[in-house]
Design a protein around this motif. Structure first.
Motif, short mmCIF file in Angstrom:
data_model
loop_
_atom_site.label_atom_id
_atom_site.label_comp_id
_atom_site.label_asym_id
_atom_site.label_seq_id
_atom_site.Cartn_x
_atom_site.Cartn_y
_atom_site.Cartn_z
N MET A 1 -2.66 6.50 33.62
CA MET A 1 -2.41 7.17 32.34
C MET A 1 -0.91 7.37 32.14
SD MET A 1 -5.63 7.57 31.69
CE MET A 1 -7.21 7.75 32.53
N GLN A 2 -0.57 8.03 31.04
CA GLN A 2 0.82 8.42 30.82
C GLN A 2 1.14 9.57 31.78
OE1 GLN A 2 1.60 9.25 26.65
NE2 GLN A 2 0.20 7.61 26.01
N GLN A 3 2.17 9.36 32.59
CA GLN A 3 2.43 10.25 33.72
C GLN A 3 2.67 11.71 33.33
OE1 GLN A 3 3.16 9.56 37.36
NE2 GLN A 3 1.65 8.01 36.82
N LEU B 1 -13.81 18.19 37.03
CA LEU B 1 -14.85 17.25 37.43
C LEU B 1 -15.01 16.10 36.44
CD1 LEU B 1 -17.05 16.50 39.46
CD2 LEU B 1 -18.66 17.83 38.08
N SER B 2 -15.07 16.42 35.16
CA SER B 2 -15.27 15.37 34.15
C SER B 2 -14.14 14.35 34.19
CB SER B 2 -15.38 15.98 32.75
OG SER B 2 -14.17 16.61 32.38
N THR B 3 -12.90 14.83 34.27
CA THR B 3 -11.76 13.91 34.23
C THR B 3 -11.67 13.08 35.52
OG1 THR B 3 -10.39 15.80 34.89
CG2 THR B 3 -10.38 15.19 32.58
N LEU B 4 -12.01 13.69 36.66
CA LEU B 4 -12.01 12.92 37.92
C LEU B 4 -13.06 11.80 37.88
CD1 LEU B 4 -11.58 15.55 40.80
CD2 LEU B 4 -10.16 13.52 40.39
N LEU B 5 -14.27 12.14 37.47
CA LEU B 5 -15.34 11.13 37.44
C LEU B 5 -15.04 10.04 36.41
CD1 LEU B 5 -18.55 13.34 37.78
CD2 LEU B 5 -17.44 11.94 39.52
N THR C 1 -11.36 9.95 24.45
CA THR C 1 -11.24 8.54 24.82
C THR C 1 -11.58 7.62 23.65
OG1 THR C 1 -11.84 9.06 27.10
CG2 THR C 1 -12.07 6.77 26.42
N VAL C 2 -12.61 7.98 22.89
CA VAL C 2 -13.03 7.16 21.75
C VAL C 2 -11.93 7.12 20.68
CG1 VAL C 2 -14.66 7.03 19.83
CG2 VAL C 2 -15.49 7.52 22.14
N PHE C 3 -11.27 8.25 20.44
CA PHE C 3 -10.27 8.31 19.38
C PHE C 3 -8.86 7.97 19.88
CE2 PHE C 3 -13.60 10.90 17.49
CZ PHE C 3 -13.63 10.39 16.19
N ARG D 1 -12.54 2.48 30.48
CA ARG D 1 -12.07 2.74 29.11
C ARG D 1 -11.35 4.09 29.00
NH1 ARG D 1 -10.23 3.72 24.92
NH2 ARG D 1 -10.97 3.31 22.80
N PHE D 2 -11.56 4.96 29.94
CA PHE D 2 -10.98 6.31 29.90
C PHE D 2 -9.47 6.24 29.74
CE2 PHE D 2 -10.24 10.55 32.14
CZ PHE D 2 -10.73 11.30 31.09
#
Length: 524
Positions: A114-116, A421-425, A496-498, A432-433
């Motif tokens: 990602m962007q650091q 948890l959500s962001t790690l998984l 992620t979608v947007f 696509r994340f």
């Protein structure tokens, strides 16, 4: 406890502190960032697994759960089940991939593709918030324990005790770094296991090694009677309390895999195989511990009685020390107090180290210095951050003094599951994340959790609230996990979608590295 000998109590207590301080000083080697933050990745899976159990078996486990079982029975044991089952998430989904991908902090994994700067800043905010909530519970527990030893009942006296204990704990981190902290955690874990096993045997012996006799007397000395053996004494009163139980369970099971100080321990082993072994060792040792706490909790109710436990300094959290005094006198009380203090000490040291490492490595080195910070300056910033976090946590510990520690820690679990948890998984399993999804997932879950806790009975509107004199609560549940955890996953998905897709090559590279470990020792 009026017949207790405070001189003997404090002597045993002080001896333990001095021995562990000496060990921390001897093994510390904090010359580089790798030494200070990850102990040079030199521990084996077995060593790290014992240290993990030491890191995880906190004041909530030893003092809070025993007290919850003594007072509420079956519903108190639900904490043990949730804490233990949550390790399966770490074992099956997180440990190996995290070890292969990161270096020092959770921010290393989340920012890899990602962007650091924005992602590391968000990871640091999450880590600091969770560590703070966890730490205030531990420091409050330490204060309650020492207040019980010294027979201090006044709020001002307990506040002074909490402050003194907090300062001592911060000192361990400043001296030892991760290596010293790990050794303290291993020593503490072994001592804790021996201690609970000894109390369990003494206790069963008092009742002729009949668990039935012990539990019958526990029911007789509890106002709830035989209701303590079935679910619902604490969480079955109405539909709201049953929903609260579901929310608590969700937070306990999913929160373990998002706790920053647990995740950071996976970097102290040399490879992913040892990381998996760490989880297996930790899970087995904790299973034995939680079985012992079941006996200790009901035994505390049987020997001391619910009224005596609630009247002692620290309330429910005094169940195990009171039990030790009743069955083994002042010597056993001193031993239990020293071990319980070591329990808190190791956890606070791990939390302080994690929070300070996150700020120094993610914010100072990679956001402010853009990856160009000198190792010495990074370690120096980490130590300064540890001082600030410790001082703030002492104030928080004074504020929540008297609350059940297991309950306070369950709030930290809710924050961990909601923010991390959500962001790690998603980062580890969804190509696509992207950056926007990461930011929305962290801040959405963290913000939702914080707002719901502030406007819940935890803060106001109930006799046992932190601010009992006012009422601004509108959210009915005491644990927000049922709402905030799904919100975090939903925010991560919508973001992620947007959001714009990040460089796809980085996602492929992260996937290969997380699964195989190729390049794991040469990461940035």
């Amino acid at each position: 406890m009026s017949n207790a000998d405070p001189v003997l109590n404090i002597s045993i207590f002080a001896a333990f502190v001095l021995i562990t301080l000496f060990i921390v000083y001897r093994v510390s080697s904090a010359g580089t960032t790798t030494d200070y933050f990850a102990a040079g990745s030199g521990f084996t899976g077995a060593q790290n697994g014992i240290a993990l159990s030491g890191d995880f078996l906190s004041a909530a486990s030893f003092l809070g759960i025993a007290g919850a079982i003594a007072v509420h029975g079956y519903d108190g044991f639900l904490y043990s089940i949730g804490f233990l089952v949550g390790w399966l998430v770490n074992l099956l989904l997180i440990a190996e991939l995290l070890r292969n991908t990161g270096r020092f902090t959770m921010g290393d994994v989340l920012s890899y593709r990602m962007q650091q700067r924005p992602v590391r800043a968000a990871a640091a905010v999450s880590t600091l918030m969770i560590s703070f909530i966890y730490m205030i519970a531990q420091i409050a527990g330490a204060g309650s324990l020492v207040a019980l030893l010294l027979n201090v009942h006044s709020a001002g006296g307990q506040a002074l005790v909490i402050g003194g204990v907090g300062v001592l704990m911060i000192f361990y981190v400043l001296v030892g770094g991760m290596k010293g902290t790990t050794w303290v955690q291993m020593i503490k874990a072994v001592a804790l296991m021996l201690c609970v096993a000894m109390i369990t045997l003494f206790l069963l012996g008092k009742f002729g090694y009949s668990l039935t006799s012990l539990m019958q007397q526990a029911a007789e000395r509890n106002p709830l009677g035989e209701r303590i053996f079935s679910p619902g004494a604490q969480y079955g009163k109405d539909a709201t309390s049953r929903l609260d139980f579901v929310s608590l369970s969700l937070a306990l099971v999913l929160g373990v895999a998002g706790l920053p100080h647990v995740l950071m321990r996976f970097y102290t082993v040399p490879n992913a195989l040892q990381a998996r072994k760490s989880v297996v060792w930790a899970t087995c040792s904790m299973a034995v511990f939680y079985l012992c706490t079941l006996v200790i909790g009901f035994g505390a109710g049987a020997v001391s009685g619910t009224d005596a436990i609630l009247a002692a300094p620290g309330g429910e959290n005094s169940a195990a020390p009171l039990l030790a005094y009743r069955i083994g006198g002042t010597v056993l009380l001193g031993v239990v107090a020293a071990v319980a203090f070591a329990t808190i000490l190791a956890v606070v040291a791990g939390l302080t180290l994690t929070a300070s490492a996150s700020f120094a490595h993610d914010v100072y080195a990679n956001v402010f210095k853009r990856g160009m910070a000198e190792p010495d300056s990074e370690v120096r910033v980490a130590r300064l951050t540890a001082l600030i976090i410790g001082a703030t946590s002492i104030l928080g510990g004074i504020l929540v003094n008297g609350q059940n520690l297991a309950f306070l820690v369950s709030l930290a679990f809710a924050f961990a599951a909601s923010a991390n948890l959500s962001t790690l998984l998603y980062s580890l399993y969804w190509r696509r994340f992207n950056t926007l999804g990461t930011l929305w997932g962290i801040y959405g879950g963290l913000g939702t959790c914080l707002v719901l806790v502030i406007f819940s009975p935890v803060m106001s509107g109930a006799p046992d609230s932190i601010l009992p004199g006012v009422d601004f609560a509108w959210f009915p549940l005491r644990n927000p996990g049922l709402v905030s955890i799904p919100v975090s996953f939903l925010c991560g998905y919508i973001g992620t979608v947007f959001g714009e897709r990040d460089e796809p090559g980085r996602a492929a590279e992260m996937e290969v590295r997380s699964l195989t470990g190729i390049g794991a020792h040469g990461r940035r």
